[in-house]
Design a protein around this motif. Structure first.
Motif, PDB file in Angstrom:
ATOM      1  N   SER A 146       0.852  -1.346  -0.019  1.00 45.22           N
ATOM      2  CA  SER A 146      -0.035   0.138   0.113  1.00 45.22           C
ATOM      3  C   SER A 146       0.753   1.205   0.021  1.00 45.22           C
ATOM      4  O   SER A 146       0.301   2.303  -0.407  1.00 45.22           O
ATOM      5  CB  SER A 146      -0.668  -0.100   1.174  1.00 45.22           C
ATOM      6  OG  SER A 146      -0.110  -0.001   2.292  1.00 45.22           O
ATOM      7  N   SER A 147       1.978   1.436   0.596  1.00 48.60           N
ATOM      8  CA  SER A 147       2.870   2.247   0.647  1.00 48.60           C
ATOM      9  C   SER A 147       3.335   2.744  -0.782  1.00 48.60           C
ATOM     10  O   SER A 147       3.538   3.845  -0.956  1.00 48.60           O
ATOM     11  CB  SER A 147       3.939   2.288   1.658  1.00 48.60           C
ATOM     12  OG  SER A 147       4.757   1.158   1.172  1.00 48.60           O
ATOM     13  N   GLY A 148       3.658   1.552  -1.723  1.00 43.22           N
ATOM     14  CA  GLY A 148       4.088   1.669  -3.127  1.00 43.22           C
ATOM     15  C   GLY A 148       2.845   2.450  -3.867  1.00 43.22           C
ATOM     16  O   GLY A 148       3.083   3.456  -4.602  1.00 43.22           O
ATOM     17  N   ARG A 149       1.519   2.012  -3.574  1.00 41.18           N
ATOM     18  CA  ARG A 149       0.533   2.324  -4.098  1.00 41.18           C
ATOM     19  C   ARG A 149       0.373   4.011  -3.712  1.00 41.18           C
ATOM     20  O   ARG A 149       0.152   5.102  -4.775  1.00 41.18           O
ATOM     21  CB  ARG A 149      -0.911   1.912  -3.855  1.00 41.18           C
ATOM     22  CG  ARG A 149      -2.073   2.364  -4.659  1.00 41.18           C
ATOM     23  CD  ARG A 149      -3.176   1.469  -4.304  1.00 41.18           C
ATOM     24  NE  ARG A 149      -3.029   0.134  -4.625  1.00 41.18           N
ATOM     25  CZ  ARG A 149      -3.053  -0.912  -3.261  1.00 41.18           C
ATOM     26  NH1 ARG A 149      -3.154  -0.625  -2.326  1.00 41.18           N
ATOM     27  NH2 ARG A 149      -2.802  -2.266  -3.577  1.00 41.18           N
ATOM     28  N   THR A 150       0.603   4.303  -2.399  1.00 39.47           N
ATOM     29  CA  THR A 150       0.549   5.789  -1.909  1.00 39.47           C
ATOM     30  C   THR A 150       1.407   6.604  -2.663  1.00 39.47           C
ATOM     31  O   THR A 150       1.127   7.617  -3.256  1.00 39.47           O
ATOM     32  CB  THR A 150       0.568   5.680  -0.487  1.00 39.47           C
ATOM     33  OG1 THR A 150      -0.271   4.898   0.053  1.00 39.47           O
ATOM     34  CG2 THR A 150       0.604   7.270   0.111  1.00 39.47           C
ATOM     35  N   LEU A 151       2.812   6.233  -2.912  1.00 36.66           N
ATOM     36  CA  LEU A 151       3.418   6.840  -3.509  1.00 36.66           C
ATOM     37  C   LEU A 151       3.196   7.028  -4.823  1.00 36.66           C
ATOM     38  O   LEU A 151       3.456   8.105  -5.653  1.00 36.66           O
ATOM     39  CB  LEU A 151       4.981   6.143  -3.489  1.00 36.66           C
ATOM     40  CG  LEU A 151       5.603   6.127  -2.079  1.00 36.66           C
ATOM     41  CD1 LEU A 151       6.919   5.198  -2.096  1.00 36.66           C
ATOM     42  CD2 LEU A 151       6.038   7.393  -1.779  1.00 36.66           C
ATOM     43  N   ARG A 152       2.846   6.055  -5.606  1.00 37.10           N
ATOM     44  CA  ARG A 152       2.399   6.206  -6.975  1.00 37.10           C
ATOM     45  C   ARG A 152       1.347   7.141  -7.118  1.00 37.10           C
ATOM     46  O   ARG A 152       1.214   7.911  -8.176  1.00 37.10           O
ATOM     47  CB  ARG A 152       2.025   4.716  -7.729  1.00 37.10           C
ATOM     48  CG  ARG A 152       3.346   4.064  -8.132  1.00 37.10           C
ATOM     49  CD  ARG A 152       2.540   2.729  -8.819  1.00 37.10           C
ATOM     50  NE  ARG A 152       1.555   2.082  -8.355  1.00 37.10           N
ATOM     51  CZ  ARG A 152       1.633   1.134  -7.535  1.00 37.10           C
ATOM     52  NH1 ARG A 152       2.756   0.493  -7.131  1.00 37.10           N
ATOM     53  NH2 ARG A 152       0.515   0.311  -7.235  1.00 37.10           N
ATOM     54  N   GLU A 153       0.455   7.409  -6.382  1.00 40.80           N
ATOM     55  CA  GLU A 153      -0.765   8.095  -6.567  1.00 40.80           C
ATOM     56  C   GLU A 153      -0.534   9.617  -5.809  1.00 40.80           C
ATOM     57  O   GLU A 153      -1.319  10.177  -6.094  1.00 40.80           O
ATOM     58  CB  GLU A 153      -1.943   7.508  -5.578  1.00 40.80           C
ATOM     59  CG  GLU A 153      -2.361   6.126  -6.417  1.00 40.80           C
ATOM     60  CD  GLU A 153      -3.451   5.400  -5.478  1.00 40.80           C
ATOM     61  OE1 GLU A 153      -3.558   5.708  -4.560  1.00 40.80           O
ATOM     62  OE2 GLU A 153      -3.862   4.304  -5.961  1.00 40.80           O
ATOM     63  N   THR A 154       0.429   9.684  -5.305  1.00 42.09           N
ATOM     64  CA  THR A 154       0.922  11.267  -4.916  1.00 42.09           C
ATOM     65  C   THR A 154       1.983  11.756  -5.457  1.00 42.09           C
ATOM     66  O   THR A 154       1.750  12.252  -6.835  1.00 42.09           O
ATOM     67  CB  THR A 154       0.998  11.163  -3.326  1.00 42.09           C
ATOM     68  OG1 THR A 154       1.976  10.215  -2.789  1.00 42.09           O
ATOM     69  CG2 THR A 154      -0.249  10.738  -2.558  1.00 42.09           C
ATOM     70  N   VAL A 155       3.289  11.347  -4.982  1.00 42.87           N
ATOM     71  CA  VAL A 155       4.360  12.293  -5.299  1.00 42.87           C
ATOM     72  C   VAL A 155       4.840  11.757  -6.776  1.00 42.87           C
ATOM     73  O   VAL A 155       5.275  12.666  -7.524  1.00 42.87           O
ATOM     74  CB  VAL A 155       5.783  11.748  -4.344  1.00 42.87           C
ATOM     75  CG1 VAL A 155       5.560  12.460  -3.122  1.00 42.87           C
ATOM     76  CG2 VAL A 155       6.106  10.391  -4.300  1.00 42.87           C
ATOM     77  N   PRO A 213       5.993  18.529 -10.472  1.00 43.61           N
ATOM     78  CA  PRO A 213       7.420  19.017 -10.071  1.00 43.61           C
ATOM     79  C   PRO A 213       8.270  17.862  -9.933  1.00 43.61           C
ATOM     80  O   PRO A 213       9.506  17.980 -10.380  1.00 43.61           O
ATOM     81  CB  PRO A 213       7.324  19.722  -8.885  1.00 43.61           C
ATOM     82  CG  PRO A 213       5.757  20.295  -9.064  1.00 43.61           C
ATOM     83  CD  PRO A 213       5.099  19.411  -9.605  1.00 43.61           C
ATOM     84  N   VAL A 214       7.976  16.859  -9.448  1.00 39.35           N
ATOM     85  CA  VAL A 214       8.438  15.426  -9.089  1.00 39.35           C
ATOM     86  C   VAL A 214       8.844  14.906 -10.697  1.00 39.35           C
ATOM     87  O   VAL A 214      10.241  14.478 -10.795  1.00 39.35           O
ATOM     88  CB  VAL A 214       7.845  14.514  -8.204  1.00 39.35           C
ATOM     89  CG1 VAL A 214       8.612  13.162  -8.367  1.00 39.35           C
ATOM     90  CG2 VAL A 214       7.882  14.894  -6.923  1.00 39.35           C
ATOM     91  N   LEU A 215       7.744  14.798 -11.501  1.00 36.06           N
ATOM     92  CA  LEU A 215       8.040  14.005 -12.752  1.00 36.06           C
ATOM     93  C   LEU A 215       8.971  15.136 -13.502  1.00 36.06           C
ATOM     94  O   LEU A 215      10.036  14.371 -14.340  1.00 36.06           O
ATOM     95  CB  LEU A 215       6.862  14.060 -13.543  1.00 36.06           C
ATOM     96  CG  LEU A 215       5.801  12.968 -12.900  1.00 36.06           C
ATOM     97  CD1 LEU A 215       4.608  13.177 -13.775  1.00 36.06           C
ATOM     98  CD2 LEU A 215       6.327  11.878 -13.037  1.00 36.06           C
ATOM     99  N   ALA A 216       9.013  16.250 -13.457  1.00 36.79           N
ATOM    100  CA  ALA A 216       9.956  17.005 -14.166  1.00 36.79           C
ATOM    101  C   ALA A 216      11.463  16.989 -13.699  1.00 36.79           C
ATOM    102  O   ALA A 216      12.301  16.961 -14.377  1.00 36.79           O
ATOM    103  CB  ALA A 216       9.672  18.710 -14.057  1.00 36.79           C
TER     104      ALA A 216
END
Length: 136
Positions: free
Chosen positions: A10-19, A24-27
């Motif tokens: 779930s923490s991985g899913r949380t990261l994918r769905e937020t940061v 700015p993160v993707l850039a």
């Protein structure tokens, strides 16, 4: 190279769905990193692959830094992990109240409403700074 380990809990899913959905993160990832992910099982298999010693070495380096369930890593092209953080620790840090941030390793700054985005960007920038020590 940015190499978050298995994005399975779930923490991985949380990261994918937020940061990892943040512009700015993707850039920053697109500008300065080769972003990838690996399953632990795949790294374990690569680690024992005698036909490719370089890849085996890199897999071993990443497994040495891995902690369950998800480990975010910044690594040099030769596989040396220069910065990493476990997703559970990361999520614990970003769940703190702003007044608690003074004493944390990754405080909330940068003008982002979402503390996880600010913290993740700081993690990536710290990785870039650490990489400078290893590059000519």
């Amino acid at each position: 190279m940015f190499d978050p380990d298995p994005v399975i809990m779930s923490s991985g899913r949380t990261l994918r769905e937020t940061v990892l959905e943040s512009s700015p993160v993707l850039a920053l990832l697109n500008q300065s990193f080769i972003s990838s992910w690996s399953l632990v099982k795949e790294l374990e298999d690569l680690q024992t692959d005698v036909s490719n010693s370089a890849l085996s070495h890199i897999a071993r380096l990443h497994l040495e830094k891995y902690s369950f369930p998800v480990e975010m890593m910044v690594a040099l092209p030769n596989g040396t992990v220069i910065h990493h953080i476990n997703a559970n620790y990361f999520l614990d840090q970003t769940a703190m109240k702003p007044e608690e941030e003074e004493s944390t390793m990754f405080g909330f700054t940068g003008g982002f409403e979402d503390p996880s985005t600010a913290t993740y960007i700081r993690f990536l920038r710290e990785g870039l700074e650490k990489a400078k020590e290893h590059l000519p």
